[in-house]
Write an enzyme that holds these catalytic residues in place. Structure first.
Site, short mmCIF file in Angstrom:
data_model
loop_
_atom_site.label_atom_id
_atom_site.label_comp_id
_atom_site.label_asym_id
_atom_site.label_seq_id
_atom_site.Cartn_x
_atom_site.Cartn_y
_atom_site.Cartn_z
N GLY A 9 -44.31 45.66 11.64
CA GLY A 9 -45.11 46.48 10.74
C GLY A 9 -45.32 47.81 11.44
N ALA A 10 -44.53 48.81 11.05
CA ALA A 10 -44.61 50.11 11.74
C ALA A 10 -45.39 51.11 10.91
CB ALA A 10 -43.20 50.62 12.03
N GLY A 11 -46.35 50.60 10.15
CA GLY A 11 -47.21 51.47 9.34
C GLY A 11 -48.26 52.14 10.20
N ASP A 33 -39.93 47.15 10.90
CA ASP A 33 -40.54 47.24 9.57
C ASP A 33 -39.48 46.86 8.53
OD1 ASP A 33 -43.32 48.88 8.63
OD2 ASP A 33 -41.83 48.53 7.05
N ARG A 90 -61.12 42.19 1.83
CA ARG A 90 -60.01 41.77 2.69
C ARG A 90 -59.34 40.52 2.11
NH1 ARG A 90 -64.18 43.55 6.15
NH2 ARG A 90 -63.53 45.16 7.59
N ASN A 97 -50.15 38.91 1.51
CA ASN A 97 -49.93 39.00 2.96
C ASN A 97 -49.51 37.68 3.59
OD1 ASN A 97 -50.29 41.70 2.94
ND2 ASN A 97 -52.34 41.71 3.82
N ASN A 122 -54.76 41.45 7.43
CA ASN A 122 -55.87 40.83 6.70
C ASN A 122 -55.40 39.90 5.60
OD1 ASN A 122 -58.38 41.68 7.76
ND2 ASN A 122 -58.06 43.74 6.93
N ARG A 153 -67.29 49.43 16.55
CA ARG A 153 -67.98 50.20 15.50
C ARG A 153 -69.48 50.20 15.78
NH1 ARG A 153 -63.99 48.15 10.75
NH2 ARG A 153 -62.62 49.96 10.87
N HIS A 177 -63.86 38.05 10.11
CA HIS A 177 -63.70 39.50 9.92
C HIS A 177 -63.87 39.80 8.44
CE1 HIS A 177 -62.49 43.53 10.67
NE2 HIS A 177 -61.37 43.45 9.98
O1 TXD Z 1 -59.26 44.58 12.34
C1 TXD Z 1 -58.37 44.25 11.63
N1 TXD Z 1 -57.92 43.02 11.69
C2 TXD Z 1 -57.74 45.20 10.70
C3 TXD Z 1 -56.78 44.73 9.76
C4 TXD Z 1 -57.93 46.60 10.86
C5 TXD Z 1 -57.13 47.48 10.20
C6 TXD Z 1 -56.06 47.08 9.31
N2 TXD Z 1 -56.05 45.70 9.06
C7 TXD Z 1 -54.94 45.13 8.25
O2 TXD Z 1 -53.72 45.33 8.93
C8 TXD Z 1 -54.74 45.77 6.91
O3 TXD Z 1 -55.65 45.29 5.95
C9 TXD Z 1 -53.31 45.34 6.61
O4 TXD Z 1 -53.30 44.02 6.13
C10 TXD Z 1 -52.63 45.39 7.99
C11 TXD Z 1 -51.79 46.62 8.24
O5 TXD Z 1 -52.54 47.78 8.01
P1 TXD Z 1 -51.85 49.22 8.07
O6 TXD Z 1 -52.92 50.22 7.87
O7 TXD Z 1 -50.99 49.32 9.26
O8 TXD Z 1 -50.95 49.16 6.76
P2 TXD Z 1 -49.61 50.01 6.44
O9 TXD Z 1 -49.74 51.39 6.98
O10 TXD Z 1 -49.35 49.85 4.99
O11 TXD Z 1 -48.48 49.27 7.27
C12 TXD Z 1 -48.04 47.99 6.98
C13 TXD Z 1 -46.56 47.99 7.20
C14 TXD Z 1 -45.78 48.86 6.20
O12 TXD Z 1 -45.07 49.85 6.90
C15 TXD Z 1 -44.86 47.87 5.50
O13 TXD Z 1 -43.61 48.42 5.15
C16 TXD Z 1 -44.75 46.79 6.55
O14 TXD Z 1 -46.07 46.66 7.06
N3 TXD Z 1 -44.24 45.52 6.07
C17 TXD Z 1 -43.39 44.74 6.79
N4 TXD Z 1 -42.85 44.91 8.00
C18 TXD Z 1 -42.01 43.95 8.45
N5 TXD Z 1 -41.71 42.85 7.76
C19 TXD Z 1 -42.23 42.63 6.54
N6 TXD Z 1 -41.92 41.53 5.85
C20 TXD Z 1 -43.11 43.61 6.00
N7 TXD Z 1 -43.79 43.73 4.84
C21 TXD Z 1 -44.48 44.89 4.90
#
Ligand code: TXD
Length: 310
Positions: A9-11, A33, A90, A97, A122, A153, A177
């Site tokens: 997950g490179a978001g 990703d 969440r 997810n 999440n 926080r 959480h």
């Molecule tokens: O404290 C905590 N646990 C949290 C949780 C704090 C912040 C964010 N939290 C959760 O992490 C949030 O609710 C999300 O469920 C995840 C990821 O958050 P993020 O902000 O990084 O989301 P993005 O920017 O949308 O990035 C998610 C990436 C995106 O680039 C998708 O293309 C990729 O996940 N993705 C995948 N990568 C690889 N393989 C698969 N199958 C896949 N599906 C989606």
């Protein structure tokens, strides 16, 4: 030999985790990703920053869910999945997810059977449980990140209110959480002085409330996506604690086997992190009110975990 950390997950949180980790120069990094090109692009951009900050780190990206690049990882970080939209809880993310995280866990464990997993996606406690089940690893090798963030926080809000360095402020947020997380005010302190002695009850109540809704506050402001700087800093701290075998005690989502009277759920508790992942779960002395709050939080997590049908 260099350690290897793969981030699936490179978001926003995944790439920011890579950023914090690269600065620490403790492991080679792989960003994966489903999106093609994006992880390669971000990895290359970060790699090109290394000469500027003087760190020798290998950083590569693999789009199209190129899991082969993760082979032999010491740590796998899972941030893949959807983030919240304004107004969403969440838990609303559970169905979408769990499909993503389940698949990621199944694919990556084949290539890195000795890895330790840190989950961020999440609903956190449930996704960590799912990862544990799908990888078949012992529970000490699968950990969820939530408590460092929630506690940070609270620490940040206390620091703002008292004008004291964040380094002097110790706060402990346990439980699931979610909105029922349990900020332990009695155990929190400012350089050893109990928190409730440093401020009025109203101010403290306000800080507890703001901590509970801290994620939502940011979701609302951003309008798209959720928090990423603080969550990813928290993951980086966990990765470092494990790779350096620091035996660092932090709140994290860990598998409960009777601690706090809880069983068979992943739940936020103080955990000692070292080379084997969770080395020990610390049990605080809690009063009836605190235990009741934890129990209520645990019931919510257990109900959601049951939805996985595992
Ligand atoms: O404290 C905590 N646990 C949290 C949780 C704090 C912040 C964010 N939290 C959760 O992490 C949030 O609710 C999300 O469920 C995840 C990821 O958050 P993020 O902000 O990084 O989301 P993005 O920017 O949308 O990035 C998610 C990436 C995106 O680039 C998708 O293309 C990729 O996940 N993705 C995948 N990568 C690889 N393989 C698969 N199958 C896949 N599906 C989606």
């Amino acid at each position: 030999m260099s350690k290897k950390v793969s981030i699936i997950g490179a978001g926003m949180t995944g790439s920011t985790t890579a950023h914090w980790l690269a600065q620490r120069e403790i492991a080679d990094l792989v960003l994966v990703d489903v999106v093609e090109g994006m992880p390669e692009g971000k990895a290359l951009d970060l790699l090109e920053a290394m000469p500027v900050i003087g760190k020798d780190v290998s950083i590569t990206g693999a789009g199209g869910a190129g899991f082969e690049a993760t082979a032999g990882s010491d740590i796998i970080v899972i941030t893949a999945g959807l983030p919240r939209k304004p107004g969403m809880s969440r838990d609303d993310l559970l169905a979408a997810n769990s499909e993503i995280v389940g698949k990621v866990a199944e694919e990556t464990i084949k290539l890195s059977p000795d890895a330790i997993y840190i989950v961020l996606t999440n609903p956190l406690d449930v996704m960590t449980y799912l990862t544990w089940k799908k990888t078949g690893l012992p529970p000490n090798r699968v950990i969820g990140q939530a408590g460092i963030l929630d506690s940070a926080r609270m620490r940040a809000f206390v620091a703002l209110a008292l004008n004291v360095s964040v380094e002097n402020i110790n706060c402990y947020v346990l439980g699931g959480h979610g909105d029922s997380m349990v900020p332990l005010t009695r155990h929190s302190n400012v350089a050893g002085v109990p928190l409730h002695k440093t401020m009025s009850a109203e101010l403290l109540d306000g800080i507890v409330e703001r901590t509970r809704s801290g994620g939502g506050e940011i979701v609302k402001l951003l309008k798209q996506g959720s928090a990423y700087y603080a969550p990813s800093a928290a993951i980086a701290q966990m990765v470092e604690a494990i790779l350096k075998d620091k035996q660092l005690i932090v709140p994290a989502a860990v598998y409960m086997q009777g601690e706090y009277g809880l069983k068979d759920i992943y739940f936020g508790a103080p955990a000692q992190l070292g080379a084997n992942g969770v080395e020990k779960i610390i049990e605080y002395d809690l009063n009836d009110e605190e235990m009741a709050a934890l129990k209520q939080s645990a019931e919510g997590v257990a109900a959601n975990t049951a939805k996985l049908g595992l």
